[in-house]
Motif scaffolding. Structure first.
Motif, PDB file in Angstrom:
ATOM      1  N   GLY A  75      13.351  -3.958   5.572  1.00 35.29           N
ATOM      2  CA  GLY A  75      12.328  -3.310   4.748  1.00 35.29           C
ATOM      3  C   GLY A  75      10.953  -3.933   4.851  1.00 35.29           C
ATOM      4  O   GLY A  75      10.303  -4.178   3.823  1.00 35.29           O
ATOM      5  N   ALA A  76      10.461  -4.162   6.080  1.00 33.08           N
ATOM      6  CA  ALA A  76       9.154  -4.798   6.241  1.00 33.08           C
ATOM      7  C   ALA A  76       8.036  -3.914   5.700  1.00 33.08           C
ATOM      8  O   ALA A  76       7.203  -4.362   4.904  1.00 33.08           O
ATOM      9  N   SER A  77       8.022  -2.657   6.124  1.00 33.27           N
ATOM     10  CA  SER A  77       6.977  -1.755   5.631  1.00 33.27           C
ATOM     11  C   SER A  77       7.387  -1.092   4.335  1.00 33.27           C
ATOM     12  O   SER A  77       6.574  -0.887   3.439  1.00 33.27           O
ATOM     13  N   ASP A  78       8.679  -0.750   4.207  1.00 36.34           N
ATOM     14  CA  ASP A  78       9.201  -0.074   3.017  1.00 36.34           C
ATOM     15  C   ASP A  78      10.169  -0.998   2.286  1.00 36.34           C
ATOM     16  O   ASP A  78      11.371  -0.919   2.529  1.00 36.34           O
ATOM     17  N   ASP A  79       9.718  -1.821   1.319  1.00 32.88           N
ATOM     18  CA  ASP A  79       8.333  -1.907   0.938  1.00 32.88           C
ATOM     19  C   ASP A  79       7.953  -3.369   0.803  1.00 32.88           C
ATOM     20  O   ASP A  79       7.368  -3.782  -0.170  1.00 32.88           O
ATOM     21  N   GLY A  80       8.356  -4.155   1.842  1.00 37.81           N
ATOM     22  CA  GLY A  80       7.859  -5.523   1.863  1.00 37.81           C
ATOM     23  C   GLY A  80       6.347  -5.560   1.898  1.00 37.81           C
ATOM     24  O   GLY A  80       5.716  -6.466   1.345  1.00 37.81           O
ATOM     25  N   SER A  81       5.740  -4.551   2.524  1.00 42.27           N
ATOM     26  CA  SER A  81       4.278  -4.503   2.611  1.00 42.27           C
ATOM     27  C   SER A  81       3.642  -4.335   1.236  1.00 42.27           C
ATOM     28  O   SER A  81       2.680  -5.031   0.893  1.00 42.27           O
ATOM     29  N   GLY A  82       4.167  -3.394   0.434  1.00 39.81           N
ATOM     30  CA  GLY A  82       3.616  -3.191  -0.908  1.00 39.81           C
ATOM     31  C   GLY A  82       3.810  -4.403  -1.794  1.00 39.81           C
ATOM     32  O   GLY A  82       2.930  -4.766  -2.587  1.00 39.81           O
ATOM     33  N   THR A  83       4.982  -5.048  -1.657  1.00 39.13           N
ATOM     34  CA  THR A  83       5.229  -6.264  -2.424  1.00 39.13           C
ATOM     35  C   THR A  83       4.265  -7.368  -2.003  1.00 39.13           C
ATOM     36  O   THR A  83       3.773  -8.137  -2.845  1.00 39.13           O
ATOM     37  N   ALA A  84       3.966  -7.446  -0.711  1.00 40.98           N
ATOM     38  CA  ALA A  84       3.009  -8.447  -0.228  1.00 40.98           C
ATOM     39  C   ALA A  84       1.623  -8.195  -0.810  1.00 40.98           C
ATOM     40  O   ALA A  84       0.890  -9.145  -1.131  1.00 40.98           O
ATOM     41  N   VAL A  85       1.225  -6.920  -0.951  1.00 38.76           N
ATOM     42  CA  VAL A  85      -0.058  -6.602  -1.588  1.00 38.76           C
ATOM     43  C   VAL A  85      -0.079  -7.125  -3.019  1.00 38.76           C
ATOM     44  O   VAL A  85      -1.034  -7.785  -3.449  1.00 38.76           O
ATOM     45  N   VAL A  86       0.982  -6.831  -3.761  1.00 45.22           N
ATOM     46  CA  VAL A  86       1.059  -7.258  -5.159  1.00 45.22           C
ATOM     47  C   VAL A  86       0.965  -8.781  -5.267  1.00 45.22           C
ATOM     48  O   VAL A  86       0.207  -9.319  -6.081  1.00 45.22           O
TER      49      VAL A  86
END
Length: 467
Positions: free
Chosen positions: A164-175
């Motif tokens: 889940g790098a983009s879905d949704d490790g990416s969003g978690t990284a933003v947070v």
């Protein structure tokens, strides 16, 4: 260029130019692509963050992931109030396969002068690998849509690798990156950073959080959801690294739509090289995300998503860090930072509705907008129960009914009523926003005519034509 209906009123008005806030510029600059990359890489290292993975494992699964997220939050700044928002959820439907604990990881940065107003920045940390059954029918094949149970082997999906790098490790990284950067600063309003659980099994964590906030009458001014903001190349080879989609729910002047317009304006000021593309629908076609329950509960909520989703790797073992773009994710984080910081430092929105006191509509809230004494003017009234000490005044904004964005503005000062002569309120949309002396602007409060329920007409005697 002024359109004819606006020209008479606005030709002699000077509008103060917006000046970027140096503090917000500094916050945006401090977003680190390297830190974003490290976070995304670490989240994929848990192999799966599936909701039904064993939470007791030390270095694998959803339990290990949320413990690590919590530890990171706690290490950013002692002012962050970090907690697990835990819910025991019963087996139900086709996606919640068994009783499960869904946990949101929450970090609250308390506001200073207006702490009851909250801005939520979210993304989901759970992941999923949809393992298809052998010879499963294709979704969208000719004939009736196959049932979920006919497609997915749920038991195999539970333990399958789901990085889940983009879905949704990416969003978690933003947070997490915004929590790290913004916790070093003070804001008038409270900012809540949330890594949601349970998104992949039906938006469970965000639904429970939003419903609780609604029942407690929390004042959530904005919810920014970051979901699939980690890749800039689609499965068909298309690439786009210079823009992000921002989804907001109808109607044209919903609170979510006003938030989307605000985000676009903040991004143009502080991240001008990275475009925000406003998409006027709640989400991608027939899909949803963690902003959905917030919008359903009446909060302003939007979704950030890449315009080039790699649909072939979502919910598979191939959604890896190597296919992601931390540089793209960092730019999305900068847009979030610009919008959230601007709102957190801005005054509250004026109140443009009034309660009717007489007649059939007694007790209703209606827009405080009238045609003036001449019957051909536009007279706007508004209230501001708690204006800030540094209030500069208010601005009236307007646009054509077919225009997507506010395109005219007039600064009217510290007043609560303003009349624009010879302007028909039938032909345009009007709104008001508050501005402080540093140039921070509130969300626009639009004047929206309410829909009145149609009441049946009671007839006396037999209806005409009755035999």
């Amino acid at each position: 260029m002024l359109r004819a209906p606006f020209a008479l009123a606005l030709l002699t008005i000077s509008i103060p130019a917006a000046t970027p806030d140096p503090t917000i510029q500094k916050i945006v600059r401090e977003v680190s692509e390297e830190r974003v990359a490290d976070t995304m890489r670490k989240l994929t290292s848990f192999e799966t963050r599936g909701n039904f993975s064993d939470p007791a494992q030390a270095n694998r699964g959803i339990g290990a992931a949320r413990r690590w997220i919590s530890e990171q939050f706690r290490g950013y700044d002692p002012r962050l109030q970090v907690s697990f928002d835990s819910w025991k959820v019963k087996k139900q439907g086709t996606r919640i396969l068994r009783d499960v604990e869904v946990v949101n990881v929450v970090a609250v940065l308390p506001g200073t002068t207006n702490p009851s107003q909250r801005i939520v920045i979210g993304g989901h940390y759970d992941s999923m690998n949809i393992v298809r059954k052998p010879n499963a029918p294709e979704v969208g094949a000719e004939g009736s849509e196959p049932a979920v149970d006919d497609i997915i082997d749920f038991e195999k999906s539970i333990e399958a690798a789901a990085p889940g790098a983009s879905d949704d490790g990416s969003g978690t990284a933003v947070v997490m990156e915004l929590a790290r950067v913004m916790s070093k600063y003070s804001f008038e309003k409270t900012i809540v950073f949330i890594a949601f659980g349970g998104e992949e099994i039906g938006l469970v964590g965000s639904s429970l959080y939003a419903d609780k906030a609604h029942s407690e009458k929390q004042q959530i001014e904005a919810m920014l959801n970051n979901d699939i903001v980690g890749n800039d190349v689609a499965g068909d080879g298309r690439s786009e690294n210079g823009s992000v989609r921002v989804f907001s729910d109808d109607p044209a002047d919903s609170v979510s739509r006003e938030l989307a317009r605000y985000v676009r304006s903040a991004a143009q000021t502080y991240v001008p090289a990275f475009r925000t593309e406003l998409i006027f629908r709640a989400d991608r076609f027939s899909r949803g995300g963690d902003h959905t329950p917030f919008a359903a509960d009446g909060f302003a909520a939007i979704r950030f998503t890449t315009p080039v989703e790699n649909l072939g790797v979502q919910h598979t073992a191939e959604d890896t860090f190597e296919k992601a773009s931390p540089r793209y994710t960092a730019n999305v984080a900068r847009v979030n930072a610009a919008a959230a910081a601007s709102l957190a430092l801005a005054p509250s929105s004026p109140q443009v509705n009034r309660e009717t006191l007489t007649g059939a509509s007694k007790g209703r809230l209606v827009p405080n907008l009238a045609r003036g004494k001449s019957k051909y003017d536009a007279t706007l009234r508004w209230k501001d129960p708690h204006p800030p000490e540094d209030l500069a005044g208010y601005a009236v904004v307007m646009r054509a009914t077919t225009a997507p964005l506010w395109d005219h503005e007039v600064f009217v000062g510290k007043v609560n009523e303003y009349t624009i002569p010879s302007l028909s309120i039938d032909d345009i949309v009007l709104g008001v926003k508050a501005i402080d002396r540093q140039g921070h602007e509130s969300l626009v409060s639009p004047y929206i005519a309410p829909l009145y329920p149609r009441k049946p007409i009671v007839l006396s005697g037999d209806p005409a034509g009755a035999k």
